[in-house]
Design an enzyme around this catalytic site. Structure first.
Site, PDB file in Angstrom:
ATOM      1  CB  SER A  67      44.474  26.596  40.345  1.00 46.73           C
ATOM      2  OG  SER A  67      45.439  27.387  40.957  1.00 46.73           O
ATOM      3  CG  ASP A 111      37.247  44.073  39.219  1.00 44.85           C
ATOM      4  OD1 ASP A 111      38.289  44.356  39.826  1.00 44.85           O
ATOM      5  OD2 ASP A 111      36.701  44.830  38.394  1.00 44.85           O
ATOM      6  CG  ASP A 118      36.546  48.854  41.852  1.00 46.24           C
ATOM      7  OD1 ASP A 118      36.500  48.147  40.846  1.00 46.24           O
ATOM      8  OD2 ASP A 118      35.765  48.736  42.825  1.00 46.24           O
TER       9      ASP A 118
END
Length: 793
Positions: free
Chosen positions: A247, A319, A322
């Site tokens: 975006s 992030d 994991d």
């Protein structure tokens, strides 16, 4: 003769009867945009004015009635879309489409989204406004299911309508969160490179994450109150609903605009589909007003504005997934080690109903880190147990409250408080208001590990050394409030440092961010038409730099006249992906061959996943500059060591020969418009017979990958660029004239194929036009179509 005439009249009458029946059938399948409909569970009548593009302007005496009405009208335009999206997280697509979707159903049903939804609902505060309004919205949808017209797709597939529940809303949020994530497409590939090729190869790729950065600057000031790679790629690619990708957004402060008021711009990048992802609706009650853009089954808009403030989102790209390698007990594979103890896996049995087949039954193993991907995704590159830990399913879910607060905030402070409660997916919340506040807030639960880690390869599950150590307080998240620059922006790029580090993530290349800054920074008299033009900008700042580095390796004097012509176009190119340009065609093919000749010998089949990840866009400009690299040598040629110059030269030669065969000998005819196209696909459009009725397009378009008018496509062996994603809505809100704010979506408001609003915005969108987002009540009351939902007394 009389017999012939009678026969002819009978034939004409029969044809007219068939035509009339077909006409009546198509009319019967259109949404009802005017007249009266009786509805239950509302206190007063609700009046809905439909404007010229089919946006409902809902006028109600209270918010509960308004949300019942929203659910009803949303369902009558988008029930098919709702049905698709609610089935994804629950693993129910193969019920509709058959065994081809079993693998995708296994993935999503195994992520734990449904289980987390159940926990969230169990802990819900049933007195909260967000809960009550969500239930009112669901009531409206279910009343439409009970009494409204059945969409054609249900009939063609023989699908029974089912009523909706709160879990469906949360499942949609879960799908959204997962589709925003990138780790599942990138981490397995990088881990495989590390294990099979070694750290030298990995380090050259990952080093690019710290180069060529346009950073979003942190700056907090007071509020103005004024009072697994291939499998994952494949599983996501076959989804019959839009994935969330990227975006742009920028908010210009009062001192950056000609009229001295904030201008807000946003264009979320989402997979193109039919119907379009966003449904527009304007709600007005005595105590509330919002013009919003809604996802299917989400009652509160993720994009919206009123006369007081505007907000939107982009992907943060942090992030929040994991992968952990678990260590099984050598004498009991149903146990895994954590530190010095063995723990039993928990087991979740799943039943998938499959159209035309027996049920598919499978069991998921779950460790403390999360579900094992083994058995969910096949085949994995390793036999080791790989668990996926995902913040969305790990922490308390307040996302419904977040969406409610975003759309009901009375101030920047209130909006920020709502943003602070988001745990996943990570989003950049963009904000501007009539009091001249502007803000960018990186929202999502950020965390640190117990030791420094590179989290884009697999972590140790058994040692206990790779666990999450701390969740950061929201005030530590990257953010900017009323900065001295007088603007904020986001293009999914790297935020500036927090805690003396740059927070790890899957941030996109700097191209769009750099272009936004280059355009916005020097100018202090922006107008709405200029912002609209900027949303359509198709210039890449990095492409000419890549070309310059590659051309240094070419001995141009040794090229043929036609090859020199191609070089001439490249040398004089400004990086703009306009339809009539030749250079984008040469550039895209050359970089495909360059990347293939650089990486494919080592990566093998993994190259075709790597070349279409966000990482490769960061690697390209750095690799083009490198003179020395472990990747230059072709490991398949045992008797020599290739150089950069050989790679560049051979890549150019291959690209040129390919384009000659594809587009002809005249280089001047290699126009961008000949190779780029976009088609907005409906799931039923996969059938050749139904394609022309349900799909919208194909169209020739302009734009390129990672320009502001971002047209996202795969670069592959075909030489054609079929755009799969791009701006899902372009919005401009001008607080000097908020009643005339502008927007456009790629196709149309309605998902009903016979509706006049099925594709009435498509050509305007391609032309770069906009339509007004009406807030002025006098203008709204002039609408030709008025639907009244009559409260049953």
């Amino acid at each position: 003769m009389k017999v012939f005439k009678k026969g002819l009249l009978f034939l004409i009458g029969f044809v007219l009867l068939i035509v009339t029946a077909l006409w009546y059938y198509t009319v019967s399948l259109q949404p009802q945009y005017s007249g009266e409909i009786s509805i239950e569970n509302t206190i007063e009548d609700v009046t809905i004015h439909y404007d010229t593009i089919g946006v409902p302007h809902i006028n109600a005496q209270n918010q509960k009635d308004a949300y019942v009405a929203l659910g009803y009208v949303h369902a009558q335009d988008r029930l098919w879309q709702m049905e698709l999206i609610r089935r994804i997280a629950a693993g129910r697509l193969s019920e509709m489409f058959g065994k081809e979707l079993i693998a995708t159903d296994k993935l999503f049903s195994g992520l734990g989204i449904e289980e987390r939804s159940a926990i969230t609902i169990q802990n819900s505060d049933t007195n909260a406004a967000s809960y009550k309004m969500a239930m009112a919205y669901l009531d409206g949808i279910n009343q439409y299911i009970e009494n409204g017209k059945t969409p054609l797709e249900f009939t063609l597939l023989g699908l029974e309508k089912e009523k909706y529940a709160l879990k469906d809303i949360y499942n949609v949020f879960g799908y959204m969160a997962f589709s925003f994530a990138v780790a599942h497409k990138t981490d397995p590939l990088l881990n495989e490179i590390k294990e099979k090729l070694g750290t030298a190869y990995l380090n050259e790729l990952t080093a690019t994450e710290h180069q060529n950065l346009t950073l979003i600057k942190n700056e907090k000031n007071p509020e103005i109150t004024a009072a697994f790679s291939k499998a994952m790629h494949h599983l996501m690619d076959v989804l019959p609903i839009s994935p969330f990708i990227g975006s742009n957004s920028w908010v210009l402060g009062a001192d950056k605009t000609k009229n001295g008021k904030v201008i807000f711009a946003n264009d979320p990048h989402i997979g193109y589909s039919q119907p379009s992802v966003w449904y527009q609706a304007h709600i007005k009650t005595p105590d509330y007003e919002m013009y919003g853009f809604h996802l299917a089954l989400i009652p509160f808009p993720l994009l919206g504005h009123n006369k007081e403030y505007a907000y939107g989102i982009t992907m943060l790209e942090n992030d929040d997934i994991d992968f952990y390698v678990e260590e099984n007990n050598p004498i009991n594979e149903n146990e895994y080690r954590f530190k010095e103890e063995y723990f039993a896996y928990s087991f979740v049995e799943k039943h998938l109903k499959v159209k035309g087949e027996k049920d598919s039954i499978y069991t998921i193993k779950v460790s403390k880190h999360g579900p094992l991907m083994n058995g969910i995704i096949e085949p994995l590159a390793t036999k080791k147990p790989i668990a996926m830990q995902w913040i969305y399913t790990k922490l308390e879910n307040q996302i419904l409250d977040v969406a409610y607060t975003m759309s009901h905030a009375k101030s920047l402070s209130a909006f920020k408080e709502g943003a602070s409660r988001l745990h996943a997916p990570g989003l950049n919340m963009m904000y501007g208001d009539a009091k001249n506040n502007i803000a960018w807030l990186a929202s999502g639960k950020l965390y640190t590990h117990e030791r420094p880690l590179y989290t884009k390869t697999f972590l140790e599950g058994a040692s206990g050394k790779d666990e999450i150590a701390e969740y950061l307080d929201f005030e530590e998240n990257p953010q900017a409030i009323n900065p001295k620059s007088n603007y904020v922006y986001s293009a999914n790029n790297q935020p500036d440092s927090i805690r003396k580090m740059r927070y790890p993530g899957y941030y996109l290349s700097e191209d769009r961010a750099k272009r936004i800054v280059d355009l916005v920074a020097p100018k202090n008299d922006w107008t709405v038409p200029e912002v609209a033009e900027m949303l359509l900008d198709v210039t890449s700042p990095s492409a000419p730099e890549v070309i310059e580095d590659l051309l240094k390796m070419l001995e141009v004097s040794l090229l043929s006249p036609s090859e020199k012509t191609a070089v001439y176009y490249l040398e004089n190119w400004k990086g703009n992906f306009d339809k009539k340009e030749v250079a984008p065609v040469v550039y895209n093919r050359w970089i495909y061959e360059f990347q293939k000749n650089t990486f494919a010998d080592e990566m093998g089949k993994g190259f075709y996943q790597f070349v279409n990840t966000p990482l490769v866009e960061k690697v390209l400009p750095v690799q083009a500059k490198r003179q020395k690299s472990v990747w230059w040598d072709n490991i398949l040629t045992k008797d020599k060591v290739e150089t950069k110059q050989e790679i560049v030269r051979n890549s150019f030669k291959k690209a040129f020969v390919f384009l000659e065969n594809q587009l002809g000998a005249n280089v001047a005819d290699w126009k961008w418009e000949r190779v780029i196209s976009v088609e907005h696909k409906h799931p039923l459009g996969e059938s050749a017979i139904l394609r022309k009725y349900f799909n919208v397009g194909p169209f020739v378009t302009s734009g390129g990958d990672q320009v502001i008018n971002n047209q996202i496509y795969n670069i592959d062996s075909t030489g054609y660029y079929k755009v799969s994603a791009g701006p899902s809505a372009r919005r401009i809100v001008d607080f000097s004239d908020v009643d005339n704010s502008l927007a456009i979506i790629p196709t149309g408001q309605s998902g009903r194929v016979f509706s006049p609003h099925y594709k009435d915005q498509a050509q305007k969108y391609l032309n770069g036009e906009f339509v007004p987002m009406k807030l002025n009540q006098a203008a709204i009351l002039k609408s030709k179509n008025t639907l009244v939902l009559k409260a049953k007394k």
